[in-house]
Design a protein around this motif. Sequence first.
Motif, PDB file in Angstrom:
ATOM      1  N   PRO A   2      12.058   7.768   5.279  1.00 33.60           N
ATOM      2  CA  PRO A   2      11.804   8.365   6.526  1.00 33.60           C
ATOM      3  C   PRO A   2      10.189   8.491   6.937  1.00 33.60           C
ATOM      4  O   PRO A   2       9.946   8.976   7.919  1.00 33.60           O
ATOM      5  N   TYR A   3       9.329   8.031   5.852  1.00 35.27           N
ATOM      6  CA  TYR A   3       7.970   7.855   6.260  1.00 35.27           C
ATOM      7  C   TYR A   3       7.410   6.467   5.996  1.00 35.27           C
ATOM      8  O   TYR A   3       7.975   5.838   4.950  1.00 35.27           O
ATOM      9  N   SER A   4       6.312   6.027   6.423  1.00 34.03           N
ATOM     10  CA  SER A   4       5.763   4.945   6.064  1.00 34.03           C
ATOM     11  C   SER A   4       4.419   5.380   5.246  1.00 34.03           C
ATOM     12  O   SER A   4       4.109   6.381   5.023  1.00 34.03           O
ATOM     13  N   GLY A   5       3.675   4.353   4.894  1.00 34.34           N
ATOM     14  CA  GLY A   5       2.564   4.536   4.025  1.00 34.34           C
ATOM     15  C   GLY A   5       2.724   5.019   2.665  1.00 34.34           C
ATOM     16  O   GLY A   5       3.863   4.968   1.930  1.00 34.34           O
ATOM     17  N   TYR A   6       1.759   5.668   2.093  1.00 32.27           N
ATOM     18  CA  TYR A   6       1.664   6.563   1.012  1.00 32.27           C
ATOM     19  C   TYR A   6       2.837   7.743   0.823  1.00 32.27           C
ATOM     20  O   TYR A   6       3.246   7.696  -0.221  1.00 32.27           O
ATOM     21  N   ALA A   7       2.950   8.141   2.009  1.00 34.53           N
ATOM     22  CA  ALA A   7       4.182   9.253   2.098  1.00 34.53           C
ATOM     23  C   ALA A   7       5.359   8.757   1.605  1.00 34.53           C
ATOM     24  O   ALA A   7       6.195   9.190   0.997  1.00 34.53           O
ATOM     25  N   GLY A   8       5.627   7.575   2.367  1.00 36.71           N
ATOM     26  CA  GLY A   8       6.815   7.092   2.095  1.00 36.71           C
ATOM     27  C   GLY A   8       7.042   6.288   1.044  1.00 36.71           C
ATOM     28  O   GLY A   8       8.229   6.490   0.165  1.00 36.71           O
ATOM     29  N   TRP A   9       6.015   5.932   0.130  1.00 31.14           N
ATOM     30  CA  TRP A   9       5.945   5.352  -1.248  1.00 31.14           C
ATOM     31  C   TRP A   9       6.149   6.449  -2.125  1.00 31.14           C
ATOM     32  O   TRP A   9       7.097   6.285  -3.064  1.00 31.14           O
ATOM     33  N   THR A 140      12.702  -3.067   5.529  1.00 31.57           N
ATOM     34  CA  THR A 140      12.272  -1.956   6.325  1.00 31.57           C
ATOM     35  C   THR A 140      10.891  -1.767   6.298  1.00 31.57           C
ATOM     36  O   THR A 140      10.446  -1.143   7.428  1.00 31.57           O
ATOM     37  N   ASP A 141      10.194  -2.139   5.108  1.00 30.89           N
ATOM     38  CA  ASP A 141       8.750  -2.003   5.316  1.00 30.89           C
ATOM     39  C   ASP A 141       7.966  -2.737   4.538  1.00 30.89           C
ATOM     40  O   ASP A 141       8.439  -2.749   3.107  1.00 30.89           O
ATOM     41  N   ALA A 142       7.276  -3.893   4.869  1.00 33.01           N
ATOM     42  CA  ALA A 142       6.645  -4.969   4.224  1.00 33.01           C
ATOM     43  C   ALA A 142       5.760  -4.560   3.038  1.00 33.01           C
ATOM     44  O   ALA A 142       5.605  -5.060   1.878  1.00 33.01           O
ATOM     45  N   LEU A 146       5.593  -5.152  -1.287  1.00 30.88           N
ATOM     46  CA  LEU A 146       4.526  -5.504  -2.041  1.00 30.88           C
ATOM     47  C   LEU A 146       4.197  -4.543  -3.032  1.00 30.88           C
ATOM     48  O   LEU A 146       3.727  -4.897  -4.105  1.00 30.88           O
ATOM     49  N   ALA A 147       4.221  -3.232  -2.880  1.00 30.29           N
ATOM     50  CA  ALA A 147       4.081  -2.012  -3.795  1.00 30.29           C
ATOM     51  C   ALA A 147       5.017  -2.139  -4.884  1.00 30.29           C
ATOM     52  O   ALA A 147       4.621  -2.029  -6.178  1.00 30.29           O
ATOM     53  N   LEU A 148       6.276  -2.430  -4.545  1.00 31.81           N
ATOM     54  CA  LEU A 148       7.127  -2.516  -5.629  1.00 31.81           C
ATOM     55  C   LEU A 148       6.957  -3.771  -6.731  1.00 31.81           C
ATOM     56  O   LEU A 148       7.033  -3.428  -7.905  1.00 31.81           O
TER      57      LEU A 148
END
Length: 266
Positions: A2-9, A140-142, A146-148
Motif C-alpha cells: 500500500p505504500y512506496s518508499g521506506y514506509a512500504g519497505w 510493483t516497485d523497482a 533493489l532493497a531486497l
Amino acid sequence: MPYSGYAGWGFLNRTMESQKAAFVASAEVQTAKEYFRERIGSITSAEDLVADRRLLDVALGAFGLDEDIGNRFFIRKVLEEGSLDSGSLGNKLSDKRYLAFTKAFGFGDYTTPRTVLSDFAEEIIGQYESRQFEVAVGNTDADMRLALALQKDLPELAAKETSATTKWYTIIGTTSLSRVFQVAFGLPPSVASLDVDRQVEIYAQKAEALFGSSDPAQFTSPEALEKLTRDFFLRSQLDASGSITSGDAALMLLKGSGSSGLSLLL
C-alpha cells in the motif's frame, strides 16, 4: 504494497513471510520447481542445460539473470569456461553474478559437474524462489526489488576475506548494488562513466563520510545495512519529487521505521 518508499519497505518486511509463502505456492513457480527438480540431475554439460529452456529459465532465475535467456551461446561459453581459470569469461565480466552462476554449476571446473549432487536441485530452487520473489516485488516497485537484493547480496560480499578495494570493484560491477550505493550516496548516474579506480575512490570517500568507514566490510552489521537501506529509499524519494520537503521526508521515514530516526542529514 500500500505504500512506496521506506514506509512500504517497512510494510513489506512485516508481511514478508506470508507474501513470499503465497508467491512460492503459486502454480507457475511450483511447476517450474518440479520440472527442475526432476530433470537437472541428468544434465552433465553446459550444452545440455542451454538446450532446455525450462531448466535454463530456473538456472538463470536463481541468479537474477532472467533477461539473458535468449543469449544461449554467451551463457554456454560462461559455463564451459568455468571459474578456476582467471582468464575465463566469468572472471573477466564485471557483473559477478555470472561468476557465481558458473561456480554453482561447475561444468567448466570439474570432470563431474555439481548438477549430479543430491542437494543441488534444492540449493538452486531455494535461490530461485528468493530471486523470483524479488522480481515479483520489483514488478510493483523497482526500489523494493533493489532493497531486497541488497539484504542478501551485500552482507555476503562484505563478509568475504578480500580487500576493501576488491569489494568495491564487485559493488561497482553489480548493477543492483551499484544503483543502491549511487542513490544512497547522492551520486549522479554519470559516475559510472568514470575510470573504475576513480569510482572506487569516490565510493570509499562517501562511505567514510556517511558511515565512518571506507571498508564495505562494515555492512556485515545489520545496523549499517539498515542505515544504507533507509538512505537509499529517502534519496530515491527526494530524487523522484523535488517537492518533498525535509519534514515530509522525515515523516515518511518515521512511518516506515517506528522509533528509528533519520540516518541521512537533510
